[in-house]
Write a protein that holds these residues in place. Structure first.
Motif, short mmCIF file in Angstrom:
data_model
loop_
_atom_site.label_atom_id
_atom_site.label_comp_id
_atom_site.label_asym_id
_atom_site.label_seq_id
_atom_site.Cartn_x
_atom_site.Cartn_y
_atom_site.Cartn_z
N ARG A 60 24.96 42.73 -92.12
CA ARG A 60 25.00 44.18 -92.28
C ARG A 60 24.61 44.59 -93.69
O ARG A 60 25.02 43.96 -94.67
CB ARG A 60 26.40 44.70 -91.96
N THR A 61 23.83 45.65 -93.79
CA THR A 61 23.38 46.16 -95.08
C THR A 61 24.44 47.05 -95.72
O THR A 61 25.46 47.39 -95.11
CB THR A 61 22.09 46.97 -94.93
N LYS A 62 24.16 47.46 -96.94
CA LYS A 62 25.08 48.32 -97.70
C LYS A 62 25.36 49.62 -96.96
O LYS A 62 26.49 50.15 -97.00
CB LYS A 62 24.48 48.61 -99.07
N ASP A 63 24.32 50.15 -96.28
CA ASP A 63 24.48 51.43 -95.59
C ASP A 63 24.73 51.25 -94.09
O ASP A 63 24.55 52.19 -93.30
CB ASP A 63 23.29 52.34 -95.84
N GLY A 64 25.13 50.05 -93.68
CA GLY A 64 25.62 49.86 -92.32
C GLY A 64 24.61 49.48 -91.27
O GLY A 64 24.94 49.45 -90.08
N ALA A 65 23.38 49.14 -91.64
CA ALA A 65 22.39 48.70 -90.66
C ALA A 65 22.58 47.22 -90.37
O ALA A 65 23.00 46.44 -91.24
CB ALA A 65 20.98 48.96 -91.18
N LEU A 66 22.24 46.81 -89.16
CA LEU A 66 22.31 45.40 -88.77
C LEU A 66 20.94 44.77 -88.89
O LEU A 66 19.95 45.27 -88.33
CB LEU A 66 22.82 45.29 -87.33
N VAL A 67 20.85 43.69 -89.67
CA VAL A 67 19.57 43.03 -89.93
C VAL A 67 19.68 41.55 -89.61
O VAL A 67 20.77 40.98 -89.55
CB VAL A 67 19.14 43.21 -91.40
N ILE A 68 18.51 40.93 -89.42
CA ILE A 68 18.43 39.53 -88.99
C ILE A 68 18.03 38.67 -90.19
O ILE A 68 16.87 38.69 -90.63
CB ILE A 68 17.41 39.36 -87.85
N ILE A 69 18.99 37.93 -90.71
CA ILE A 69 18.73 37.04 -91.84
C ILE A 69 19.85 36.00 -91.88
O ILE A 69 21.00 36.30 -91.54
CB ILE A 69 18.64 37.82 -93.17
N HIS A 70 19.52 34.79 -92.31
CA HIS A 70 20.51 33.71 -92.30
C HIS A 70 21.40 33.71 -93.53
O HIS A 70 22.63 33.75 -93.43
CB HIS A 70 19.81 32.36 -92.18
N ASP A 71 20.82 33.64 -94.72
CA ASP A 71 21.62 33.54 -95.93
C ASP A 71 22.31 34.87 -96.20
O ASP A 71 21.78 35.94 -95.89
CB ASP A 71 20.74 33.19 -97.13
N THR A 72 23.47 34.81 -96.85
CA THR A 72 24.14 36.05 -97.26
C THR A 72 23.48 36.65 -98.50
O THR A 72 23.84 37.74 -98.92
CB THR A 72 25.64 35.81 -97.53
N THR A 73 22.52 35.93 -99.07
CA THR A 73 21.70 36.45 -100.17
C THR A 73 20.25 36.50 -99.71
O THR A 73 19.84 35.79 -98.80
CB THR A 73 21.83 35.57 -101.42
N LEU A 74 19.46 37.31 -100.41
CA LEU A 74 18.09 37.59 -99.98
C LEU A 74 17.04 36.75 -100.69
O LEU A 74 15.87 36.74 -100.26
CB LEU A 74 17.78 39.07 -100.23
N ASN A 75 17.40 36.03 -101.76
CA ASN A 75 16.38 35.49 -102.64
C ASN A 75 15.67 34.26 -102.11
O ASN A 75 14.55 33.95 -102.55
CB ASN A 75 16.95 35.21 -104.04
#
Length: 291
Positions: free
Chosen positions: A73-88
């Motif tokens: 979940r993003t800062k503004d509440g959207a649900l996104v598809i990604i494995h790591d809890t960080t983006l880098n």
């Protein structure tokens, strides 16, 4: 064999054989039944950027029906598809937002994440691939007539995410009978999250990621349909212990093991009797278990 027998019968009796029902042998039927389900881990992630729509399509091109993904979940509440809890690791977030370390998914808005390149790290040909939203991902899986093994990633970071996911699944038609019955499993490393998911929507199949002690399996069987361990921790005895129990839908508990990327390991865990194999290389594993 059956066609030759029918021809011989026709030659002896002089009758005309209108149609022949060709049935598999018992050994063939058992072999087909026992073949583990092959699941493309984060899509066909050996060949395309993980958790992107390109990885979903690559799995489809390889003939892989099931895909696995990770939801956050993003800062503004959207649900996104990604494995790591960080983006880098899998995006260019450090380049676009150099002063935002440690680049946690939950510290960025959906609009900010939508700007990131989630493909170039895998190869120049994937430049411009984006981190998809759950809505976009569900649409692509549905378009390809695929099935989804969804992981709720680190739910302890996102209180209430189970209800959000269920809301999005409903909006996109994934809580219809056909999807819930045949095309959807939700899993997590969090037993609490899976207990919540089962309480909210008991019809959905759920899985626990991990290798609980055999003595603890009956407790898990109350709210999950699958026990999904790493291939490094699974054995024939463990699979048998799981299979000895029935889950909340009164069906035998299943075992899906991860992450198996070579033929030798695939054949080894298939020999243990696992029900599914999660892999970055679905073509390699499919060929191995077919052999």
């Amino acid at each position: 064999m059956y066609v030759r027998a029918a021809a011989a019968l026709a030659s002896v009796t002089g009758s005309v054989v209108i149609g022949v029902l060709v049935l598999p042998t018992a050994a063939q039927a058992a072999s087909w039944h026992d073949r583990p389900v092959v699941v493309a881990h984060r899509g066909a992630s050996a060949y395309a950027p993980e958790n992107t729509l390109e990885a979903v399509d690559e799995a489809d091109d390889l003939g892989t029906t099931w895909v696995e993904n990770d939801v956050q979940r993003t800062k503004d509440g959207a649900l996104v598809i990604i494995h790591d809890t960080t983006l880098n690791r899998t995006t260019n977030v450090e380049e676009l937002f150099p002063d935002r370390a440690p680049w946690n998914v939950r510290d960025f808005t959906a609009a900010e994440i939508a700007k990131l390149d989630a493909g170039s790290w895998k190869g120049a040909e994937f430049a411009g691939e984006r981190v998809p939203t759950l809505h976009q991902y569900l649409k692509r899986v549905d378009r390809n007539h695929q099935k989804l093994l969804m992981e709720i990633k680190s739910p302890e970071l996102y209180p209430g995410i189970e209800d959000q996911i269920l809301s999005q699944l409903r909006k996109d038609g994934w809580l219809r009978y056909e999807h819930v019955k045949h095309r959807l499993v939700v899993q997590s490393f969090s037993a609490d999250s899976m207990r919540t998911m089962h309480e909210r929507r008991p019809q959905i199949k759920t899985g626990f990621l991990g290798t609980p002690a055999v003595a603890d399996l009956p407790a898990y069987a109350k709210f999950v349909d699958q026990i999904n361990p790493s291939h490094t921790t699974v054995s024939a005895d463990y699979v048998s212990a799981v299979h000895a129990l029935k889950g909340p839908h009164r069906k035998q508990l299943e075992v899906y093991t991860w992450t198996v990327n070579d033929a030798v390991t695939a054949q080894r865990v298939a020999g243990f009797g696992v029900d599914g194999i999660i892999t970055n290389n679905p073509d390699v594993v499919s060929e191995a278990v077919d052999d």
